[in-house]
Design a protein around this motif. Structure first.
Motif, mmCIF file in Angstrom:
data_model
loop_
_atom_site.group_PDB
_atom_site.id
_atom_site.type_symbol
_atom_site.label_atom_id
_atom_site.label_comp_id
_atom_site.label_asym_id
_atom_site.label_seq_id
_atom_site.Cartn_x
_atom_site.Cartn_y
_atom_site.Cartn_z
ATOM 1 N N SER A 56 0.864 -1.364 0.019
ATOM 2 C CA SER A 56 -0.197 -0.060 -0.020
ATOM 3 C C SER A 56 0.995 1.406 -0.051
ATOM 4 O O SER A 56 0.162 2.179 0.350
ATOM 5 C CB SER A 56 -0.868 -0.029 1.199
ATOM 6 N N HIS A 57 2.048 1.257 -0.446
ATOM 7 C CA HIS A 57 2.835 2.299 -0.416
ATOM 8 C C HIS A 57 2.415 3.338 -1.595
ATOM 9 O O HIS A 57 2.344 2.812 -2.656
ATOM 10 C CB HIS A 57 4.270 1.994 -0.455
ATOM 11 N N HIS A 58 2.388 4.582 -1.340
ATOM 12 C CA HIS A 58 1.782 5.521 -2.339
ATOM 13 C C HIS A 58 2.684 5.375 -3.501
ATOM 14 O O HIS A 58 2.067 5.704 -4.527
ATOM 15 C CB HIS A 58 1.857 6.881 -1.634
ATOM 16 N N PHE A 63 6.103 3.301 -9.809
ATOM 17 C CA PHE A 63 7.153 2.340 -10.290
ATOM 18 C C PHE A 63 6.535 1.557 -11.206
ATOM 19 O O PHE A 63 7.030 1.290 -12.326
ATOM 20 C CB PHE A 63 7.653 1.519 -9.050
ATOM 21 N N ILE A 64 5.248 1.103 -11.070
ATOM 22 C CA ILE A 64 4.599 0.028 -11.852
ATOM 23 C C ILE A 64 4.481 0.958 -13.179
ATOM 24 O O ILE A 64 4.579 0.497 -14.384
ATOM 25 C CB ILE A 64 3.300 -0.242 -11.432
ATOM 26 N N VAL A 116 14.439 8.059 -11.079
ATOM 27 C CA VAL A 116 15.635 8.614 -10.252
ATOM 28 C C VAL A 116 15.235 9.654 -9.111
ATOM 29 O O VAL A 116 15.710 9.604 -7.922
ATOM 30 C CB VAL A 116 16.686 9.479 -11.366
ATOM 31 N N ASP A 117 14.207 10.512 -9.429
ATOM 32 C CA ASP A 117 14.093 11.673 -8.317
ATOM 33 C C ASP A 117 12.616 11.379 -7.846
ATOM 34 O O ASP A 117 12.290 12.231 -6.950
ATOM 35 C CB ASP A 117 14.364 13.116 -9.104
ATOM 36 N N GLY A 118 11.844 10.681 -8.685
ATOM 37 C CA GLY A 118 10.530 10.929 -8.604
ATOM 38 C C GLY A 118 9.879 9.751 -7.386
ATOM 39 O O GLY A 118 8.540 9.789 -7.384
ATOM 40 N N MET A 119 10.473 9.101 -6.747
ATOM 41 C CA MET A 119 9.984 8.140 -5.586
ATOM 42 C C MET A 119 10.778 8.491 -4.397
ATOM 43 O O MET A 119 11.977 8.986 -4.232
ATOM 44 C CB MET A 119 10.311 6.805 -6.160
ATOM 45 N N GLN A 123 10.300 4.432 0.829
ATOM 46 C CA GLN A 123 9.401 3.765 0.541
ATOM 47 C C GLN A 123 9.574 2.655 -0.572
ATOM 48 O O GLN A 123 9.218 1.595 -0.508
ATOM 49 C CB GLN A 123 8.295 4.340 -0.222
ATOM 50 N N PHE A 124 10.550 3.211 -1.288
ATOM 51 C CA PHE A 124 10.984 2.179 -2.560
ATOM 52 C C PHE A 124 11.836 0.895 -2.120
ATOM 53 O O PHE A 124 11.456 -0.399 -2.318
ATOM 54 C CB PHE A 124 12.112 2.930 -3.471
ATOM 55 N N LEU A 125 12.437 1.342 -1.221
ATOM 56 C CA LEU A 125 13.450 0.042 -0.434
ATOM 57 C C LEU A 125 12.576 -0.728 0.485
ATOM 58 O O LEU A 125 12.763 -2.154 0.546
ATOM 59 C CB LEU A 125 14.459 0.719 0.588
#
Ligand code: HEM
Length: 315
Positions: A56-58, A63-64, A116-119, A123-125
């Protein structure tokens, strides 16, 4: 009845009669049919239902969606390249197809900041741990672009490239394709699960494509024009730009995203596909080059070291 309408009806009657069909039936169908809408035509509802996050990470939908956008651009590139492999296309046709492909890769290169800068890094990790062992490494279309563009011998891992420069057996060459090295565990030579799954899905398809396009890849066609001295400056310029986009500029942007999110982790090796990405991803280590005969020795030596020849001005 208006003359124009009568003319069209006559033409339609002839069209359907030619295949033994009744115009009247088709006119009845026309009376029943609904108007076409924008959303049906581009299958918007289906398209917008294709984002299915695993957490449920925003930021996971970003990424998808960016991966999906990239795959659509890859599809556009293949849409241009594939017809060139089967027909004996002339240089103008090839030039236009590569020019379009460069436009698509240009859009991808410029938009990579979305990754690169947009997440948000934290959260990504977190959400990436729910994706293992899936990886962009498993993008079949990315490899299909390579198989259509390069002579297979030039896609062999750099360590064996010279040795296999004259090998003709596609199976032997596929067994030394560069990407195997990116997903094989160094110390015991075991394939990662990411690679095993990738081969199960695409192995046969890749081999079929490699066999089918042997001798007809974009590189091999252009090499013949180059050898006979007829390669146009316009095509040469587009091919060089394409080589840069696919093999240097896009990989460098992609590498930047790996550095931003994965570097300085307790274990860098824990990329989703399990590669030692620091060694594998930088284009200067792999020196993948689709059209080696269009570059000087100096340019080959400097391959991927920087954004050299950014605008590919010298032809
Ligand atoms: C935050 C964004 C991204 C990160 C951190 C990242 C990271 C990585 C890493 C570490 C690898 C090495 C294989 C592995 O161990 O997984 C890889 C490979 C790859 N990724 Fe990504 N990636 C990102 C976005 C993308 C996107 C948007 C695409 C588009 C389809 C993509 C396509 C690929 C491809 C084609 C490879 C194989 C490259 C090669 O074999 O040289 N990646 N990625």
């Amino acid at each position: 009845m208006e003359e124009a309408i009568a003319g069209r009806l006559k033409a339609l009657k002839e069209k359907y009669a030619a295949s033994g069909q009744e115009l009247l039936d088709f006119l009845d169908g026309l009376l029943e049919a609904d108007y076409l809408t924008y959303w049906d035509y581009i299958r918007l509802d289906s398209l917008l239902s294709l984002q299915q996050p695993r957490t449920s990470h925003h930021d996971e939908p970003i990424f998808i969606m960016y991966h999906q956008i990239t795959e659509l651009y890859f599809k556009l590139v293949l849409h241009e390249l594939e017809p060139l492999l089967t027909s004996s296309a002339n240089q103008e046709v090839v030039t236009e197809a590569i020019r379009r492909s460069n436009r698509y890769f240009g859009a991808l290169e410029h938009s990579f900041g979305v990754m690169v800068d947009g997440m948000d890094r934290e959260q990504f990790l977190r959400f990436r741990m729910a994706l293992i062992p899936a990886s962009g490494f498993q993008s079949g279309q990315y490899r299909m672009i390579e198989l259509a563009s390069a002579k297979l011998n030039d896609l062999v891992h750099i360590d064996n490239r010279e040795k296999l420069a004259n090998e003709l057996d596609t199976e032997v060459l596929m067994n030394h394709i560069y990407w195997l090295r990116g997903a094989t565990i160094e110390k015991d030579g075991q394939k990662t699960l990411t690679l095993v799954q990738f081969e199960q899905k695409y192995g046969e398809e890749f081999l079929k494509r490699a066999k089918r396009s042997q001798g007809h890849t974009i590189s091999e066609q252009a090499a013949r024009w180059h050898a006979e001295g007829s390669l146009s400056d316009a095509l040469k310029q587009e091919l060089r730009a394409f080589d840069q986009y696919v093999n240097v500029l896009w990989p460098l942007q992609h590498y930047r995203s790996a550095v931003r999110y994965l570097a300085k982790q307790p274990s860098d090796a824990r990329a989703t596909g399990g590669t030692n990405w620091q060694k594998y991803l930088p284009p200067r280590f792999q020196k993948r080059i689709f059209f080696p005969y269009l570059w000087s020795q100096q340019e080959v030596d400097d391959w991927g070291k920087s954004f050299v020849d950014r605008y590919v001005s010298s032809v």
